[in-house]
Design a protein around this motif. Structure first.
Motif, PDB file in Angstrom:
ATOM      1  N   ASP A 170       0.835  -1.203   0.000  1.00 36.24           N
ATOM      2  CA  ASP A 170       0.000   0.000   0.000  1.00 36.24           C
ATOM      3  C   ASP A 170       0.863   1.244   0.000  1.00 36.24           C
ATOM      4  O   ASP A 170       1.924   1.283   0.618  1.00 36.24           O
ATOM      5  N   ASN A 176     -10.663   3.915   1.321  1.00 31.38           N
ATOM      6  CA  ASN A 176     -12.098   3.978   1.575  1.00 31.38           C
ATOM      7  C   ASN A 176     -12.525   3.037   2.686  1.00 31.38           C
ATOM      8  O   ASN A 176     -13.520   3.274   3.361  1.00 31.38           O
ATOM      9  N   THR A 177     -11.750   1.970   2.899  1.00 30.60           N
ATOM     10  CA  THR A 177     -12.096   1.045   3.978  1.00 30.60           C
ATOM     11  C   THR A 177     -12.204   1.806   5.292  1.00 30.60           C
ATOM     12  O   THR A 177     -13.144   1.602   6.057  1.00 30.60           O
ATOM     13  N   THR A 224     -19.056   4.661   5.592  1.00 34.27           N
ATOM     14  CA  THR A 224     -20.111   4.701   6.600  1.00 34.27           C
ATOM     15  C   THR A 224     -20.610   3.303   6.963  1.00 34.27           C
ATOM     16  O   THR A 224     -21.611   3.164   7.661  1.00 34.27           O
ATOM     17  N   ILE A 282     -22.235   0.733   5.822  1.00 35.68           N
ATOM     18  CA  ILE A 282     -23.547   0.103   5.647  1.00 35.68           C
ATOM     19  C   ILE A 282     -23.373  -1.231   4.913  1.00 35.68           C
ATOM     20  O   ILE A 282     -22.718  -1.299   3.880  1.00 35.68           O
ATOM     21  N   VAL A 317       2.962   1.578  -5.408  1.00 37.30           N
ATOM     22  CA  VAL A 317       3.234   0.849  -6.647  1.00 37.30           C
ATOM     23  C   VAL A 317       3.170   1.878  -7.771  1.00 37.30           C
ATOM     24  O   VAL A 317       2.132   2.530  -7.966  1.00 37.30           O
ATOM     25  N   GLY A 367     -18.841  -0.531  -1.635  1.00 35.10           N
ATOM     26  CA  GLY A 367     -18.103  -1.787  -1.652  1.00 35.10           C
ATOM     27  C   GLY A 367     -17.668  -2.326  -0.308  1.00 35.10           C
ATOM     28  O   GLY A 367     -17.131  -3.430  -0.219  1.00 35.10           O
ATOM     29  N   LYS A 397     -19.562  -3.291   2.119  1.00 34.91           N
ATOM     30  CA  LYS A 397     -20.447  -4.412   2.438  1.00 34.91           C
ATOM     31  C   LYS A 397     -20.009  -5.693   1.755  1.00 34.91           C
ATOM     32  O   LYS A 397     -20.269  -6.773   2.227  1.00 34.91           O
TER      33      LYS A 397
HETATM   34  C1  LIG Z   1     -17.428   8.403   2.449  1.00 34.93           C
HETATM   35  C2  LIG Z   1     -17.644   6.998   1.992  1.00 34.93           C
HETATM   36  C3  LIG Z   1     -18.737   6.296   2.466  1.00 34.93           C
HETATM   37  C4  LIG Z   1     -18.956   4.987   2.050  1.00 34.93           C
HETATM   38  N1  LIG Z   1     -19.996   4.305   2.597  1.00 34.93           N
HETATM   39  C5  LIG Z   1     -20.162   2.991   2.304  1.00 34.93           C
HETATM   40  C6  LIG Z   1     -21.165   2.230   2.947  1.00 34.93           C
HETATM   41  O1  LIG Z   1     -21.915   2.728   3.782  1.00 34.93           O
HETATM   42  N2  LIG Z   1     -21.309   0.912   2.634  1.00 34.93           N
HETATM   43  C7  LIG Z   1     -20.493   0.327   1.722  1.00 34.93           C
HETATM   44  O2  LIG Z   1     -20.680  -0.849   1.455  1.00 34.93           O
HETATM   45  N3  LIG Z   1     -19.511   1.008   1.103  1.00 34.93           N
HETATM   46  C8  LIG Z   1     -19.313   2.343   1.369  1.00 34.93           C
HETATM   47  N4  LIG Z   1     -18.319   3.059   0.751  1.00 34.93           N
HETATM   48  C9  LIG Z   1     -17.483   2.401  -0.265  1.00 34.93           C
HETATM   49  C10 LIG Z   1     -16.420   1.526   0.371  1.00 34.93           C
HETATM   50  O3  LIG Z   1     -15.719   2.264   1.322  1.00 34.93           O
HETATM   51  C11 LIG Z   1     -15.445   1.010  -0.649  1.00 34.93           C
HETATM   52  O4  LIG Z   1     -16.124   0.503  -1.755  1.00 34.93           O
HETATM   53  C12 LIG Z   1     -14.573  -0.087  -0.088  1.00 34.93           C
HETATM   54  O5  LIG Z   1     -14.139   0.199   1.200  1.00 34.93           O
HETATM   55  C13 LIG Z   1     -13.405  -0.281  -0.977  1.00 34.93           C
HETATM   56  O6  LIG Z   1     -12.457  -1.107  -0.359  1.00 34.93           O
HETATM   57  P1  LIG Z   1     -11.094  -1.382  -1.063  1.00 34.93           P
HETATM   58  O7  LIG Z   1     -10.328  -2.258  -0.201  1.00 34.93           O
HETATM   59  O8  LIG Z   1     -11.361  -1.807  -2.448  1.00 34.93           O
HETATM   60  O9  LIG Z   1     -10.462   0.066  -1.229  1.00 34.93           O
HETATM   61  P2  LIG Z   1      -9.618   0.979  -0.235  1.00 34.93           P
HETATM   62  O10 LIG Z   1      -9.953   0.721   1.165  1.00 34.93           O
HETATM   63  O11 LIG Z   1      -9.751   2.358  -0.731  1.00 34.93           O
HETATM   64  O12 LIG Z   1      -8.173   0.432  -0.476  1.00 34.93           O
HETATM   65  C14 LIG Z   1      -7.424   0.749  -1.611  1.00 34.93           C
HETATM   66  C15 LIG Z   1      -6.022   0.921  -1.179  1.00 34.93           C
HETATM   67  O13 LIG Z   1      -5.197   1.012  -2.325  1.00 34.93           O
HETATM   68  C16 LIG Z   1      -4.110   1.822  -2.018  1.00 34.93           C
HETATM   69  N5  LIG Z   1      -3.468   2.256  -3.240  1.00 34.93           N
HETATM   70  C17 LIG Z   1      -3.987   3.027  -4.211  1.00 34.93           C
HETATM   71  N6  LIG Z   1      -3.076   3.245  -5.172  1.00 34.93           N
HETATM   72  C18 LIG Z   1      -1.956   2.578  -4.821  1.00 34.93           C
HETATM   73  C19 LIG Z   1      -0.667   2.412  -5.409  1.00 34.93           C
HETATM   74  N7  LIG Z   1      -0.359   2.979  -6.553  1.00 34.93           N
HETATM   75  N8  LIG Z   1       0.236   1.667  -4.759  1.00 34.93           N
HETATM   76  C20 LIG Z   1      -0.089   1.084  -3.574  1.00 34.93           C
HETATM   77  N9  LIG Z   1      -1.262   1.204  -2.986  1.00 34.93           N
HETATM   78  C21 LIG Z   1      -2.202   1.938  -3.594  1.00 34.93           C
HETATM   79  C22 LIG Z   1      -4.734   2.930  -1.209  1.00 34.93           C
HETATM   80  O14 LIG Z   1      -3.796   3.575  -0.407  1.00 34.93           O
HETATM   81  C23 LIG Z   1      -5.769   2.170  -0.378  1.00 34.93           C
HETATM   82  O15 LIG Z   1      -5.313   1.839   0.891  1.00 34.93           O
HETATM   83  C24 LIG Z   1     -18.081   4.380   1.122  1.00 34.93           C
HETATM   84  C25 LIG Z   1     -16.982   5.101   0.643  1.00 34.93           C
HETATM   85  C26 LIG Z   1     -16.751   6.387   1.076  1.00 34.93           C
HETATM   86  C27 LIG Z   1     -15.557   7.129   0.566  1.00 34.93           C
END
Ligand SMILES: Cc1cc2nc3c(=O)[nH]c(=O)nc-3n(C[C@H](O)[C@H](O)[C@H](O)COP(=O)(O)OP(=O)(O)OC[C@H]3O[C@@H](n4cnc5c(N)ncnc54)[C@H](O)[C@@H]3O)c2cc1C
Lengths: 417, 1000
Positions: free
Chosen positions: A64, A72-73, A77, A79, A208, A369, A371
């Protein structure tokens, strides 16, 4: 590593908590891994956990650019629900909810999955039609979702105003009882702890910068801030930054990145027993275990990679909350923030293989995402391990945007005539 | 007089007593007091309980950074709010306040058993337990945790107040009205620039309010302040706003301000808003937000009576209140020494000054000794005692960071602490400006900026009033200069200035077990030094992880007091330099902001506007029932007598089919497409061919998205060669216009076409029914509307009843139909005229529900109901609307995608229930085999379903897999209370399939 339990907590309390071990050790990258996962969000870390636990693949790095769970994790919020319309979606989200039910035990980490029930408000005839369509489809798909009258909705959520004279009166609601919330940080930490316990390296603060492909087009590894790391398989779970990461592999993704904001109120004693969503006025609310009202907005109007949203959207969101819950008008917003969400044309994710040998993706989750975290991570791990999609994620291809086989959840919310 | 008030001292009005209550007891206060200063004046220190351990807590600060002294405030019915800072709430007669997070009472709190078990409740304890048995989480553990959560109680009644909002533009916005902000304002104000100066306090002055002995330009600080405020107030180009907090700093120098207007008044003016939210767009911003005093971290640093030294000085000088009788000081900074001297001068006994430093300015030490104060240098505090009020503190000498000798106890009823000062850089950080660690001052300073702003004064570690004034004036001059104006920095002469320096520490050394020490960092969230160390031990190596694991900095004060202490301890535990550890992100708002203020005027009817047509008032008078459609409200039906919707709609349908109905169609979107390339533009946007459409004729237009799916539709009239009158769906109007503009501006900028939304320019009355022409003919002038001269799908200008009109002959009901467009101002006049004239035909006004039934009988689709964004023209059975010979149109390429031409697509068909009385539910799902197990294979769903009075049975439309091939076949609709059988009809037309009635 210490097993977490009431007993271990008690014993450690007696010894001044000096004997706890690191939940995930800090690691320098090795020269080569079997699998490199880009992005240590819930999805990336979860994929590592399932690769190790279910497929015996432990020579894995999760890399990361920042701190794990900081995307976003750690900003959402939280849900959790699965009352989606299409069979494909119902399959994926319900798979996730099944895993949520046991996740704390699976990870030996309390992720506080709380089945408080999610109430989705209908405000007009069009909402009713659309919700009924969901409810009927869910019923025949075996997904729990029931229709409530305004009075029943108020009984379920007493702060709700069902004043028929309101600008957007509540004319009914769809309730999914086994839906709810979970503690977002604990999901990332629990997966990280479990994966690293099984031998996975978690490498933080290491961006990355490119995905390297060989002369045959297949993936060779990743260029990072800490040098090149070899890997024949690379899985990208980079949410709002997916486009940038995959661009470097020559894959153009049908994604737009938008800021999405959320806020919390000052903490108060329990007042709000469930989760309420209103897609019509764009307001999403629940109360955290700490007592804060957790409130989500709709996406900002412009595309951006900066995690900074504007004030107008927050004003609208809070106005919407106050309309539906007028008793909260004297409450105060304590903190607000934004994340960058990756949105596909049909508002459904892309989970699976890319047209580059050895390259996999889990993205396009947009505003919803979290959820799906365990479900999507689980099927992505399968896909990476076997180099073929799990039946559950098979429909969620990139190719669907070429063939037209969309899974259009947004369309179901098409606006009234 | 209250026991701890000094007669005549401070800025409070000694001749204006005020009474308020705290936990039901009356408190004597003075006008100008805060709740905190008034409680202290009465010797009340215990004001609340902490979040987790329910520890008794007192007043720690005198400002908005207060973490402990939060109270519930009430000013009458519906006007209660929790978590109000006692240090910011001004008193007024009749104010009621109450302590929080205690039961049954503040002094007797059951929750304080948590404090006994504090070893179990370490940071993150809940992640490690409560997992067995699984079902206990929902039923037992979580409810228990939740019940313990929260501080104050939520309001339970609707808020009777209202809130306002404003936009404002200015040259220079100055945040903070202390010495730096005032100097910047004087400089900018004198240059003629338009200036806004805001401060969250009730009056300007900042730290000058607590330091009256300093002299500026030969005057004492307060006289200088009065003169300066008078000068600024006299400038027409300067706007001063007190009780106004800059809550967030956004892109392009937009700053959000929240102004409190009535919370300090006993009787606010009747219609005054409670708060006002400002969005200020400033060319230049000066951030003069000062610094916050940092607590020291030692065992028992949270007992009531332990407070910030600077706060004690403020209570003394600004409010005329002594915070105790005999104080002890523990500090690592010179500023607390001055506080001690001020208190001593006011008659408080100061028993000891404990300084962690070995070397302290000898003049301070000598003065202290001369005043009879015991001085302990190179010392630490290892503990305090007293449950509801501190009674003593224990002091021990330190060598090389370790306790190096026996301790002794200093009796005191107040401990004044100071761990140095932290520049307030929240707003600067909102801009994503970078910070840099300053090793000399041990603070973070502003570094690279991303917006047009200057940071001045203590906010960038400039200490002392003389330097601060100069820094502020320089910042003001720099701002003025960048505006292209001239104006020299104002200069000041200062005497009796108090400057100082200090050191920054992690937790102070102790001779006890650090694991047992209750040394607090985040007072409200009960985060202790050992929690930070535990987090690090468990692998939380990012400061963001430490924050989240321990909740340090996540309380209502947002880490104003705790961030740096947390950072120092984390960096020590990590064995890493502070620089490498870094700070957590500062998030808006600067202080918690009332929801109502954010919502502003957007409340009730103003939450979102309700669009109404010019005919709306007539419908309301006639008792129409309305439904919302996009932002409009539209008449849904016009019930007569006790009719329900069903009866009314049946009557309206029948009247229209047999004689004449009238319908307000004004809400339909209208766009005028004009220009030499208008026809080319239309050819590219819509699926239909437009080239051969003659002026005066109309055509049904179909609009797709780039993905080939139906987005919108409407009848389009060609008025002249280069002019089209496009109609859209009611909800689609803005989207269609946006889409058109998008293509025009980005894809086809070469086309000479202009687009104008004319939705609101026209009022539209639709006349439908066999008698439509009979009604209209006598009223129309300048046009022959006979079927031969003006056939179905015609458009022409004429007058109707003397009103200028654009007349369409079109129909959405299957009956002979006209749509009369008149300039909107004539809408109601036209309607009433037609209503009068139509009486001879028993003309019947009908609403959207009847419109829906009539069009469904004819199989006309409604976008968004029968389509959902996944429906192609072929799916909807309207591929005839595609100009096959056209080289291109939006969506054409996508229509050829494999999945869009594959078999098995869902097609729109008609559906007739076997039992004609059964009306299907819209949204119900359709299956082939109702006996299959769950999950069932679904074929599609019912999109539209009604009782048809004309046909005497129910009708429905549905999208069904391979629907047209199922013509005449049965499908099943499994409902919770039984399965319904229906027969597929490939055509969606149920009524007058030949269209004979259109051609009357
Ligand atoms: C304000 C808000 C409210 C939300 N509410 C909800 C909800 O109520 N219910 C729900 O289901 N979903 C909700 N979501 C959506 C949800 O948060 C995301 O869809 C989900 O958490 C995505 O998880 P992830 O692991 O794919 O992404 P992330 O947790 O974003 O992880 C991606 C990671 O990739 C890393 N990264 C990016 N580029 C690079 C790189 N070049 N090199 C290395 N690392 C990199 C980032 O640093 C990050 O840590 C919400 C999102 C937001 C922003």
């Amino acid at each position: 590593m210490t097993h977490f339990s009431a007993l271990s907590l008690f014993k450690n309390a007696l010894s001044g908590h000096k004997n706890w071990q690191e939940q995930w050790p800090e690691r320098e990258p090795k020269a080569e891994y079997d699998v490199v996962i880009v992005g240590a969000g819930g999805h990336g870390l979860g994929c590592a956990h399932y690769l190790a636990k279910e497929h015996g693949i432990t020579n894995v790095a999760v890399i990361d650019k920042g701190w794990l769970g900081g995307g976003n994790t750690g900003r959402n919020t939280t849900i959790i629900r699965s009352n989606y319309l299409y069979d494909e979606s119902a399959g994926l989200y319900d798979h996730a909810v099944d895993l949520w039910e046991n996740l704390s035990q699976d990870l030996n980490y309390n992720v506080m999955y709380s089945k408080r029930g999610v109430l989705m408000l209908a405000h007009n005839v069009h909402d009713i039609q659309s919700f009924q369509r969901h409810i009927h489809a869910n019923r025949l798909n075996g997904v729990d979702n029931t229709w409530l009258t305004p009075e029943q909705a108020k009984e379920f959520c007493p702060p709700l105003s069902i004043d028929p004279g309101a600008r957007y009166p509540v004319v009914g609601a769809a309730l999914q009882r086994r839906a709810g919330t979970a503690r977002h940080d604990a999901v990332a930490w629990g997966y990280a702890r479990s994966a690293s316990q099984r031998g996975v390296d978690i490498i933080q603060n290491c961006a990355v910068t490119a995905i390297r492909r060989g002369p045959d087009g297949a993936v060779e590894g990743v260029e990072t801030a800490k040098g090149f790391i070899k890997a024949k398989k690379v899985a990208v779970s980079a949410a709002g930054n997916t486009t940038v990461v995959l661009d470097s592999a020559g894959v153009r993704m049908p994604l737009e990145s938008f800021p999405l904001q959320a806020l919390v109120s000052e903490p108060v004693k329990p007042i709000f027993p469930c989760v309420v969503m209103s897609n019509t006025v764009h307001a999403y609310i629940s109360q955290s275990d700490k007592g804060e009202l957790v409130i989500g907005s709709g996406t900002d109007q412009y595309t951006s990679y900066s995690q900074r949203g504007g004030l107008p959207l927050i004003e609208h969101t809070v106005a919407a909350i106050c309309e539906i819950f007028p008793i909260f008008r004297r409450m105060r917003m304590m903190r607000k923030w934004g994340g960058i969400v990756d949105v596909t044309p049909d508002r459904s994710p892309i989970v699976g293989k890319l047209p580059v040998p050895g390259l996999y993706v889990n993205c396009g989750w947009g505003t919803g995402g979290f959820k799906a975290t365990p479900g999507a991570a689980h099927v992505l791990a399968w896909t990476v391990a076997k180099d073929e999609p799990h039946p559950i994620n098979a429909p969620f291809t990139l190719e669907r945007f070429t063939t037209g086989r969309l899974i259009d959840e947004a369309a179901a919310a098409a606006v009234a005539h | 007089m209250s026991a701890f008030r000094i007669a005549g001292k401070g800025r409070v009005n000694h001749s204006k007593p005020v009474r308020f209550t705290f936990d039901g007891k009356t408190v004597q206060a003075l006008d100008g007091d805060t709740v905190a200063s008034a409680l202290l004046a009465n010797g009340i220190h215990l004001v609340g309980r902490s979040f987790k351990y329910h520890r008794p807590r007192g007043i720690l600060t005198a400002g908005s950074e207060e973490p402990n002294a939060l109270v519930g405030t009430t000013r009458g019915p519906g006007r209660f709010e929790p978590n109000t800072r006692a240090t910011m709430q001004e008193v007024f007669d009749g104010l009621k306040t109450e302590s929080q997070n205690r039961w049954p009472s503040l002094t007797m709190d059951i929750g304080s058993v948590n404090d006994r078990m504090h070893k179990l409740f370490s940071a993150g304890f809940y992640y490690k337990t409560f997992m067995w048995p699984r079902s206990f989480w929902d039923k037992v553990y979580e409810p228990f945790i939740r019940a313990a959560a929260g501080l104050g109680k939520s309001p339970t009644e609707e808020d009777p107040d209202h809130y306002a909002s404003r936009f404002h533009h200015c040259d220079v916005l100055i945040v903070g009205g202390g010495a730096a902000g005032l100097a910047a304002a004087l400089t900018a104000g004198r240059s003629g620039a338009s200036v806004v100066l805001v401060d969250e306090q009730s009056e300007l002055g900042g730290s000058l309010l607590s330091e009256p002995s300093i002299e500026i330009d030969g005057k004492d600080a307060w006289s200088w302040l009065d003169a300066t405020v008078a000068e600024l107030s006299g400038m027409a180009n300067v706007r001063i706003m007190t009780r106004t907090t800059a809550i967030g700093y956004y892109h392009q120098n937009m700053v959000g301000l929240c102004q409190k207007l009535t919370d300090h008044m006993a009787t606010p003016p009747a219609d005054a808003p409670r708060e006002r939210l400002w969005r200020v767009r400033a060319k230049q911003v000066v951030l003069a937000q000062g610094a916050s005093e940092k607590p020291l971290v030692f065992d028992g640093n949270d007992r009531p009576g332990v407070m910030m030294a600077g706060a004690a000085q403020t209570y003394l000088n600004r409010f005329g209140v002594t915070v105790g009788r005999y104080a002890a000081v523990v500090t690592s900074h010179d500023s607390a020494w001055y506080a001690a001297f001020d208190l001593l001068t006011a008659g408080v006994k100061v028993n000891a000054i404990v300084d962690t430093r070995a070397q302290v300015d000898p003049t301070l030490v000598d003065s202290a000794r001369a005043l009879g104060i015991d001085v302990f240098l190179s010392s630490t505090v290892t503990g305090t005692s007293g449950r509801k009020r501190v009674t003593s503190m224990t002091v021990a000498p330190v060598t090389d960071g370790k306790v190096s000798g026996g301790s002794h106890v200093v009796a005191c009823d107040t401990v004044l602490m100071c761990g140095g000062w932290t520049p307030n850089l929240h707003l600067f950080s909102h801009t994503k400006g970078s910070l840099i660690w300053d090793d000399e001052n041990k603070v973070y300073l502003p570094h690279e900026k991303t917006e047009e702003c200057q940071v001045a004064g203590a906010g960038r570690a400039v200490w002392g009033i003389a330097d601060t004034l100069k820094d502020g004036a320089d910042a003001g001059a720099a701002a003025v200069k960048s505006l292209g104006k001239s104006g020299a920095a104002v200069t000041f002469t200062v005497s009796k200035d108090r400057t100082g320096s200090g050191e920054t520490h992690r937790e102070l050394p102790t001779d006890g077990d650090p694991g047992s020490a209750r040394a607090f960092i985040d007072f409200q969230n009960d985060v202790q030094a050992k929690d930070i160390r535990l987090a690090v031990r468990e692998g939380m190596k990012s400061i963001e992880h430490v924050k989240r694991y321990t909740t340090n900095g996540m309380a209502t004060d947002q880490g104003k007091l705790s961030n740096i202490n947390g950072l120092m301890i984390a960096s020590d535990a990590l064995g890493r330099d502070v620089k490498q550890v870094g700070l957590t992100t500062f998030r808006p708002p600067y202080t918690p902001t009332t929801f109502g203020a954010l919502a502003g005027y957007h409340k009730d009817g103003h939450f979102e506007i309700t669009r109404k047509t010019t005919i709306d008032s007539w419908a309301e008078e006639k008792g129409a029932v309305f439904e919302p459609v996009a932002l409009f409200r539209r008449a849904r039906y016009f019930p007569q007598g006790s009719e329900d919707m069903h009866a009314a709609v049946n009557r309206e349908c029948k009247a229209t089919r047999t004689s004449l109905g009238m319908f307000d169609a004004s809400t339909l979107g209208k766009i005028e497409v004009v220009g030499p390339d208008a026809v080319e533009f239309m050819n590219r946007m819509y699926t239909n061919p437009w080239t051969k459409l003659q002026p005066g004729r109309c055509r049904y237009g179909l609009l797709l998205g780039e993905d080939g799916y139906i987005r919108d539709d409407g009848v389009i009239g060609r008025l002249t060669e280069d002019r089209f009158h496009v109609t859209t769906t009611t909800g689609g109007a803005p989207r269609v216009l946006n889409m058109m503009e998008d293509y025009l501006q980005t894809e086809w900028p070469d086309l000479k076409v202009w687009l104008t939304s004319t939705t609101e320019q026209w009022a539209v009355v639709a006349l439908n029914g066999p008698n439509a022409r009979k009604l209209l003919e006598p009223l129309v002038e300048g046009l022959d509307i006979s079927d031969e001269a003006f056939p179905h799908m015609s458009v022409a200008d004429c007058t109707v009843g003397g009103l200028p009109a654009r007349l369409f002959r079109v129909s959405f009901t299957g009956e002979l139909g006209f749509e009369v467009n008149v300039p909107a101002r004539y809408g109601l006049q036209l309607w009433e005229m037609l209503w009068e004239a139509g009486q001879q035909y028993d003309i019947c006004p009908y609403g959207t529900e009847t419109m829906h039934v009539l069009r469904a009988e004819k199989g006309y689709i409604i976008i968004g109901q029968d389509t959902d964004g996944t429906v192609t023209p072929d799916d909807a059975g309207i591929s005839w609307a595609i100009g096959k010979a056209k080289p291109d149109f939006v969506g054409k390429r996508s229509l050829a995608r494999p999945d869009l031409v594959a078999s098995g697509r869902k097609q729109l068909i008609g559906l007739l229930t076997v039992d004609p009385k059964t009306v299907l539910e819209e949204g119900a799902q359709i299956v082939d085999d109702p006996k299959q197990p769950i999950p069932m294979k679904m074929l599609g769903h019912v999109t539209s379903s009604y009782w048809s009075e004309a046909l005497g049975r129910s009708i429905a439309m549905a999208v069904v897999e391979d629907g047209r091939a199922r013509d005449g076949k049965s499908v099943y609709i499994p409902m919770p209370n039984g399965v319904i059988e229906a027969t597929v009809q490939a055509s969606t037309v149920f009524y007058d399939p030949e269209g004979a009635r259109l051609k009357l």
